[in-house]
Design an enzyme around this catalytic site. Structure first.
Site, short mmCIF file in Angstrom:
data_model
loop_
_atom_site.label_atom_id
_atom_site.label_comp_id
_atom_site.label_asym_id
_atom_site.label_seq_id
_atom_site.Cartn_x
_atom_site.Cartn_y
_atom_site.Cartn_z
N TYR A 135 -0.95 61.69 31.84
CA TYR A 135 -0.41 60.65 32.71
C TYR A 135 0.00 61.32 34.02
CZ TYR A 135 -0.12 57.12 29.01
OH TYR A 135 -0.42 56.21 28.04
N GLU B 125 -3.61 56.77 33.15
CA GLU B 125 -3.30 55.42 33.61
C GLU B 125 -4.36 54.84 34.54
OE1 GLU B 125 -1.82 58.08 36.82
OE2 GLU B 125 -1.85 58.15 34.63
N ILE C 204 9.01 51.79 36.82
CA ILE C 204 9.61 52.89 37.57
C ILE C 204 8.66 54.08 37.68
CG2 ILE C 204 10.75 53.93 35.55
CD1 ILE C 204 12.16 53.61 39.16
N ASP C 205 7.73 54.26 36.71
CA ASP C 205 6.73 55.33 36.81
C ASP C 205 5.90 55.21 38.07
OD1 ASP C 205 6.92 57.22 34.81
OD2 ASP C 205 5.81 56.05 33.36
N LYS D 162 2.94 64.06 30.14
CA LYS D 162 3.50 63.75 31.45
C LYS D 162 2.92 64.67 32.52
CE LYS D 162 6.01 61.01 32.25
NZ LYS D 162 5.67 59.62 32.66
N HIS E 259 0.47 59.28 37.38
CA HIS E 259 1.30 58.37 38.19
C HIS E 259 1.57 58.99 39.57
CE1 HIS E 259 1.95 55.61 34.86
NE2 HIS E 259 2.27 56.63 34.09
N ARG F 100 7.38 63.75 23.21
CA ARG F 100 6.01 63.54 22.77
C ARG F 100 5.18 64.82 22.91
NH1 ARG F 100 4.67 58.45 26.51
NH2 ARG F 100 6.13 59.61 27.83
#
Length: 366
Positions: A94, A118, A269-270, A75, A96, A15
């Site tokens: 993101y 998120e 899982i993130d 990410k 996380h 991405r």
């Protein structure tokens, strides 16, 4: 403002954080956009398309990071990118952070302002920047689940759709949010027997009403989870605590209740995963086995369908990026509490309570 978009370096992440239409929106508002050479190729976007929209193509990631005032990513920053972190930088991606104490420490030590997609949260508790990727992951969970139940892929040999005279497979979904509802839609579309197990009774009632009895709903408790594990061919973990670690709903011992060759797709899982035996995997080697139960734990599932995922993601992230660039973060966050909730760190302070709880760190509200 100068906005930088580096190429993603996470393994098998295809991405990109901004599409050409987003570049045009930013440049038409007077901002500069730096795109690392080849950043969009995984999503089918050429450097020429970015240039035509007004971006400057930069050969090296280091230059993008050094010149940009705000970095937009997909990410979280990885260790090779840590040296690029600095005090006057905004990172919008993101994050996380709950299961990532090392990254958290780097952001705090380098006093980076970090905004997690998120954790941008509206007043009603919804997470608008997580929705499109949760939709992708929920739909993919059934797609990959169906494949890895095939015998050549190491599965039990169950066809989720079944056949006339042969009962269909059983899909159990943990959670009732966007991942869960999209997974249920796909599973029922295949004809699988589908059950959602969740705590939110109002949401269970809503889902049961929407699907007119085709979907079985159960309140989440250990007895119901154990009963479902014994029936399931495919278990999808779709639980979420915004910003925090996912609850461990499936213990190692509970795997003994499951049929050999059945599959757990742990979409959570993130955030550390909702199964005790879950460990992150990659698209090239996505499945491993514990006690005869297969586990699919790819931490960036939407990265496998980057063309769809990239455009879906940027539809929702761009308006916030424009607000930050046009108004400055302080003003944008003051005007929009949802954006303020998305700020995870600033000036060496952790500003997200759930991350702080997960890592036992002090925190201060933004």
């Amino acid at each position: 403002m100068i906005i930088g978009v580096p190429r993603e370096i996470k393994t098998e992440e295809y991405r990109v954080a901004v599409v050409p239409a987003g570049v045009r929106s930013l440049t038409s508002n007077g901002h500069g956009v730096l795109i690392e050479q080849g950043a969009g190729l995984g999503s089918g976007i050429s450097d020429g398309e970015y240039q035509a929209a007004g971006a400057e193509i930069v050969a090296k990631a280091e230059e993008v990071w050094q010149r940009a005032q705000m970095i937009i990513k997909v990410k979280e920053p990885l260790p090779p990118e840590y040296p690029f972190l600095r005090q006057d930088l905004i990172i919008y991606t993101y994050l996380h952070l709950a299961p990532e104490p090392e990254l958290t420490e780097q952001l705090l030590a380098r006093q980076v302002t970090a905004i997690g997609y998120e954790t941008v949260q509206l007043a009603d508790g919804s997470l608008p920047l997580l929705v499109p990727m949760s939709q992708v992951a929920g739909r993919m969970a059934v797609q990959v689940g169906a494949h890895f139940l095939e015998r050549p892929a190491g599965g039990s040999g169950v066809l989720l759709a079944g056949l006339p005279g042969v009962k269909p497979g059983h899909v159990t979904i943990l959670g009732s949010g966007t991942v869960a509802s999209n997974a249920a839609l796909m599973a029922m579309g295949l004809g699988a027997r589908t059950t959602i197990v969740a705590r939110n009774m109002a949401r269970l009632d809503e889902l049961a009403t929407i699907h007119h009895g085709r979907l079985t709903t159960l309140v989440s408790n250990q007895a119901n989870i154990e009963r479902e594990l014994s029936k399931a061919d495919l278990v999808i973990g779709g639980v979420l605590v915004p910003g925090g670690s996912a609850p461990k709903l499936i213990s190692r011992a509970m795997l003994g209740l499951m049929k050999k060759g059945s599959l757990i797709v742990d979409v959570a899982i993130d955030q550390g995963g909702c199964c005790e035996t879950s460990q992150p995997t990659y698209h090239s080697d996505p499945v491993y086995q514990v006690a005869g139960i297969n586990h699919y734990c790819v931490a960036n599932m939407p990265g496998a369908v980057p063309r769809t995922a990239t455009f879906g993601l940027t539809n929702v992230t761009l308006p916030y990026a424009l607000a930050i660039a046009n108004q400055g973060l302080a003003t944008a966050a003051e005007k929009d509490p949802a954006l303020a909730r998305g700020i995870n760190s600033q000036g060496g302070r952790l500003t997200n309570e759930q991350v702080a709880r997960a890592q036992n760190r002090p925190w201060q509200p933004y």
